[in-house]
Write an enzyme that holds these catalytic residues in place. Structure first.
Site, PDB file in Angstrom:
ATOM      1  N   ARG A   1       0.841  -1.210   0.000  1.00  0.00           N
ATOM      2  CA  ARG A   1       0.000   0.000   0.000  1.00  0.00           C
ATOM      3  C   ARG A   1       0.875   1.258   0.000  1.00  0.00           C
ATOM      4  NH1 ARG A   1      -0.447   4.625   2.714  1.00  0.00           N
ATOM      5  NH2 ARG A   1       0.033   3.499   4.635  1.00  0.00           N
ATOM      6  N   ASP A   2       1.601   1.498   1.085  1.00  0.00           N
ATOM      7  CA  ASP A   2       2.389   2.737   1.200  1.00  0.00           C
ATOM      8  C   ASP A   2       3.502   2.750   0.159  1.00  0.00           C
ATOM      9  OD1 ASP A   2       3.273   5.128   2.194  1.00  0.00           O
ATOM     10  OD2 ASP A   2       3.802   4.396   4.176  1.00  0.00           O
TER      11      ASP A   2
ATOM     12  N   HIS B   1      10.136   6.783   8.478  1.00  0.00           N
ATOM     13  CA  HIS B   1      10.729   6.876   7.139  1.00  0.00           C
ATOM     14  C   HIS B   1      12.223   7.133   7.313  1.00  0.00           C
ATOM     15  CE1 HIS B   1       7.114   7.299   4.330  1.00  0.00           C
ATOM     16  NE2 HIS B   1       6.627   6.962   5.503  1.00  0.00           N
TER      17      HIS B   1
ATOM     18  N   CYS C   1       5.089   9.223   0.073  1.00  0.00           N
ATOM     19  CA  CYS C   1       3.675   9.607   0.149  1.00  0.00           C
ATOM     20  C   CYS C   1       3.384  10.562  -1.000  1.00  0.00           C
ATOM     21  CB  CYS C   1       3.347  10.273   1.482  1.00  0.00           C
ATOM     22  SG  CYS C   1       1.615  10.777   1.551  1.00  0.00           S
TER      23      CYS C   1
ATOM     24  N   ASN D   1      10.010   4.360   3.193  1.00  0.00           N
ATOM     25  CA  ASN D   1       9.718   3.856   4.535  1.00  0.00           C
ATOM     26  C   ASN D   1      10.914   3.036   5.033  1.00  0.00           C
ATOM     27  OD1 ASN D   1       6.610   4.253   4.964  1.00  0.00           O
ATOM     28  ND2 ASN D   1       6.832   3.548   2.862  1.00  0.00           N
TER      29      ASN D   1
HETATM   30  P1  HMG Z   1     -13.089  14.944  -1.572  1.00  0.00           P
HETATM   31  O1  HMG Z   1     -12.839  15.427  -2.964  1.00  0.00           O
HETATM   32  O2  HMG Z   1     -13.221  15.987  -0.492  1.00  0.00           O
HETATM   33  O3  HMG Z   1     -14.348  13.976  -1.593  1.00  0.00           O
HETATM   34  O4  HMG Z   1     -11.937  13.942  -1.180  1.00  0.00           O
HETATM   35  P2  HMG Z   1     -15.864  14.203  -1.249  1.00  0.00           P
HETATM   36  O5  HMG Z   1     -16.164  13.637   0.086  1.00  0.00           O
HETATM   37  O6  HMG Z   1     -16.240  15.653  -1.496  1.00  0.00           O
HETATM   38  O7  HMG Z   1     -16.578  13.311  -2.399  1.00  0.00           O
HETATM   39  C1  HMG Z   1     -16.381  13.642  -3.771  1.00  0.00           C
HETATM   40  C2  HMG Z   1     -16.681  12.439  -4.655  1.00  0.00           C
HETATM   41  O8  HMG Z   1     -15.750  11.387  -4.376  1.00  0.00           O
HETATM   42  C3  HMG Z   1     -18.054  11.820  -4.422  1.00  0.00           C
HETATM   43  O9  HMG Z   1     -18.497  11.344  -5.700  1.00  0.00           O
HETATM   44  C4  HMG Z   1     -17.802  10.641  -3.542  1.00  0.00           C
HETATM   45  O10 HMG Z   1     -18.733   9.595  -3.668  1.00  0.00           O
HETATM   46  C5  HMG Z   1     -16.432  10.184  -4.055  1.00  0.00           C
HETATM   47  P3  HMG Z   1     -19.635  12.114  -6.528  1.00  0.00           P
HETATM   48  O11 HMG Z   1     -20.812  12.183  -5.605  1.00  0.00           O
HETATM   49  O12 HMG Z   1     -19.049  13.504  -6.819  1.00  0.00           O
HETATM   50  O13 HMG Z   1     -19.793  11.260  -7.742  1.00  0.00           O
HETATM   51  N1  HMG Z   1     -15.712   9.500  -2.989  1.00  0.00           N
HETATM   52  C6  HMG Z   1     -15.156   8.271  -3.096  1.00  0.00           C
HETATM   53  N2  HMG Z   1     -15.095   7.384  -4.106  1.00  0.00           N
HETATM   54  C7  HMG Z   1     -14.480   6.204  -3.854  1.00  0.00           C
HETATM   55  N3  HMG Z   1     -13.952   5.885  -2.653  1.00  0.00           N
HETATM   56  C8  HMG Z   1     -13.979   6.737  -1.625  1.00  0.00           C
HETATM   57  C9  HMG Z   1     -14.605   7.987  -1.839  1.00  0.00           C
HETATM   58  N4  HMG Z   1     -14.804   9.050  -1.050  1.00  0.00           N
HETATM   59  C10 HMG Z   1     -15.482   9.959  -1.752  1.00  0.00           C
HETATM   60  N5  HMG Z   1     -13.459   6.404  -0.451  1.00  0.00           N
HETATM   61  C11 HMG Z   1     -11.179  12.021   0.052  1.00  0.00           C
HETATM   62  C12 HMG Z   1     -11.879  13.360   0.122  1.00  0.00           C
HETATM   63  C13 HMG Z   1     -10.907  11.602   1.476  1.00  0.00           C
HETATM   64  C14 HMG Z   1     -12.114  11.033  -0.621  1.00  0.00           C
HETATM   65  C15 HMG Z   1      -9.871  12.171  -0.769  1.00  0.00           C
HETATM   66  O14 HMG Z   1      -9.135  13.233  -0.221  1.00  0.00           O
HETATM   67  C16 HMG Z   1      -9.012  10.938  -0.752  1.00  0.00           C
HETATM   68  O15 HMG Z   1      -9.374   9.918  -1.310  1.00  0.00           O
HETATM   69  N6  HMG Z   1      -7.823  11.031  -0.120  1.00  0.00           N
HETATM   70  C17 HMG Z   1      -6.919   9.888   0.018  1.00  0.00           C
HETATM   71  C18 HMG Z   1      -5.475  10.318  -0.128  1.00  0.00           C
HETATM   72  C19 HMG Z   1      -4.560   9.159   0.149  1.00  0.00           C
HETATM   73  O16 HMG Z   1      -4.906   8.004   0.061  1.00  0.00           O
HETATM   74  N7  HMG Z   1      -3.315   9.502   0.507  1.00  0.00           N
HETATM   75  C20 HMG Z   1      -2.279   8.544   0.820  1.00  0.00           C
HETATM   76  C21 HMG Z   1      -2.504   7.790   2.135  1.00  0.00           C
HETATM   77  S1  HMG Z   1      -2.011   8.604   3.627  1.00  0.00           S
HETATM   78  C22 HMG Z   1      -0.340   8.343   3.774  1.00  0.00           C
HETATM   79  O17 HMG Z   1       0.256   7.997   2.804  1.00  0.00           O
HETATM   80  C23 HMG Z   1       0.335   8.489   5.096  1.00  0.00           C
HETATM   81  C24 HMG Z   1       0.534   7.144   5.754  1.00  0.00           C
HETATM   82  O18 HMG Z   1       1.128   6.239   4.851  1.00  0.00           O
HETATM   83  C25 HMG Z   1       1.406   7.249   7.001  1.00  0.00           C
HETATM   84  C26 HMG Z   1       2.701   7.986   6.816  1.00  0.00           C
HETATM   85  O19 HMG Z   1       3.544   7.563   6.000  1.00  0.00           O
HETATM   86  O20 HMG Z   1       2.874   8.956   7.567  1.00  0.00           O
HETATM   87  C27 HMG Z   1      -0.762   6.524   6.199  1.00  0.00           C
HETATM   88 MG    MG Z   2       4.869   5.737   5.137  1.00  0.00          MG
END
Ligand code: HMG
Ligand code: MG
Length: 313
Positions: free
Chosen positions: A27-28, A221, A252, A261
């Site tokens: 995933r990450d 990391h 990320c 990582n």
């Molecule tokens: P948004 O644009 O604010 O979404 O994004 P929304 O709530 O306004 O919804 C807009 C549209 O998206 C809607 O569709 C929803 O249904 C759809 P419409 O009605 O317009 O047709 N939607 C989805 N579709 C599929 N799956 C979903 C989903 N949610 C809404 N789950 C949102 C907000 C949270 C969805 C967006 O910002 C997002 O997906 N972010 C994820 C980013 C991400 O994955 N980043 C990487 C992971 S974090 C990380 O890497 C750190 C970590 O590894 C630890 C570290 O290393 O420190 C964990």
């Molecule tokens: Mg990480």
């Protein structure tokens, strides 16, 4: 080094007997690849990681596919690995994500919060408070469905836009997530700026805030080469869950300065040397990362993978 290529075991005082390695490479790691890895290759990667003895293999994310196109195949991938006898957590940001995870029978979901406003905005399109409000019904429903809930907190030790992060600011987000029912935290040093004393300060502050050490995982990391030193400090504070990524894959997509990582092989090498049980077969794990490096077309950044496989630098 022993004849079978493993470190000599010399236990040290005050460390846990066993550590649970929480593998995030699929995933990450893969969420950060420029190209999209074929779903069959991802599934094979997850299977090989489980086969190497890793007890928890984070499989994918049920996030918006436009935000992380690399993991847009979550619906195809998860059923290809869901028979594996290991924990297969998946990331879910909101109720839509939880619906998707539940429909496929996921048993552990991971929320991902931020200690800072800038990263909450970049990663979740929300303020910290709005993102916690988004997670609350997800945690409640997941618990009601009998799922295990993990909660990441990113940027605990520093943020690329805001700089240093005050310890109480990170502790507040941790407490909020535990308050909504999270079983486990993962303290993310997303850009790899943590140093040993800082890790000790955060863990001490969490203890003083009443957080059980058993509920704390660490996610380092290796940007500045500090990930293992930071891990050792966490172990000295009683932490027994450590996140790592096979071959050191990852970063990320929403934090530019995030590099790899902590490599799982580097972690296993240190833990084996300390006589700490993990259940992981280092040879099989290294072979998996060498295989994955071939799929990705570049050598693994893990020092241990390179040393054990004699990869070219
Ligand atoms: P948004 O644009 O604010 O979404 O994004 P929304 O709530 O306004 O919804 C807009 C549209 O998206 C809607 O569709 C929803 O249904 C759809 P419409 O009605 O317009 O047709 N939607 C989805 N579709 C599929 N799956 C979903 C989903 N949610 C809404 N789950 C949102 C907000 C949270 C969805 C967006 O910002 C997002 O997906 N972010 C994820 C980013 C991400 O994955 N980043 C990487 C992971 S974090 C990380 O890497 C750190 C970590 O590894 C630890 C570290 O290393 O420190 C964990
Ligand atoms: Mg990480």
């Amino acid at each position: 080094m022993t004849a079978d290529g493993l470190p000599v075991r010399v236990p040290a005082e005050g460390l846990p007997a066993r550590v649970r390695i929480y593998e995030v490479g699929a995933r990450d790691g893969l969420q950060n690849e420029k190209g999209t890895v074929p779903t069959e290759v991802k599934a094979e990667f997850v299977r090989r990681l489980a086969g190497a003895g890793l007890p928890a293999v984070e499989a994918t994310s049920f996030v918006h596919p436009k935000w992380v196109p690399q993991l847009a195949d979550a619906e195809q991938l998860f059923p290809m690995v869901s028979d594996l006898p290991v924990e297969l957590p998946v990331l879910v940001p909101n109720e839509r994500g939880l619906d998707r995870a539940l429909a496929l029978g996921a048993r552990t979901v991971a929320l991902f919060a931020s200690a800072t406003e800038s990263f909450a905005r970049a990663n979740l399109n929300r303020t910290v408070a709005e993102s916690l409000a988004m997670f609350e019904p997800v945690a409640a429903r997941a618990k009601a469905e009998g799922l295990r809930v993990r909660a990441y907190v990113s940027m605990v030790f520093g943020d690329p836009w805001e700089g240093p992060v005050a310890v109480p600011q990170a502790v507040d987000v941790c407490r909020a997530l535990l308050g909504m029912g999270a079983d486990e935290l993962s303290l993310g040093d997303t850009i790899g700026v943590a140093t040993a004393g800082h890790v000790a300060a955060v863990l001490t502050a969490l203890k003083e805030a009443g957080v059980a050490t058993g509920a704390i995982g660490v996610h380092f990391h290796d940007t500045y080469g500090q990930a293992l030193a930071n891990t050792l400090v966490a172990l000295q504070h009683g932490v027994t869950t450590v996140d790592a990524s096979a071959g050191g894959l990852g970063g990320c997509p929403y934090a530019k300065s995030a590099t790899g990582n902590l490599a799982t092989e580097d972690l296993v090498w240190m833990l084996q040397g300390l006589g700490i049980e993990t259940g992981v077969d280092l040879g099989r794990l290294t072979a998996t990362s060498v295989w994955m490096a071939e799929q990705l077309g570049r050598p693994s950044p893990s020092r241990t993978v390179r040393a054990l496989s004699h990869q070219e630098q």
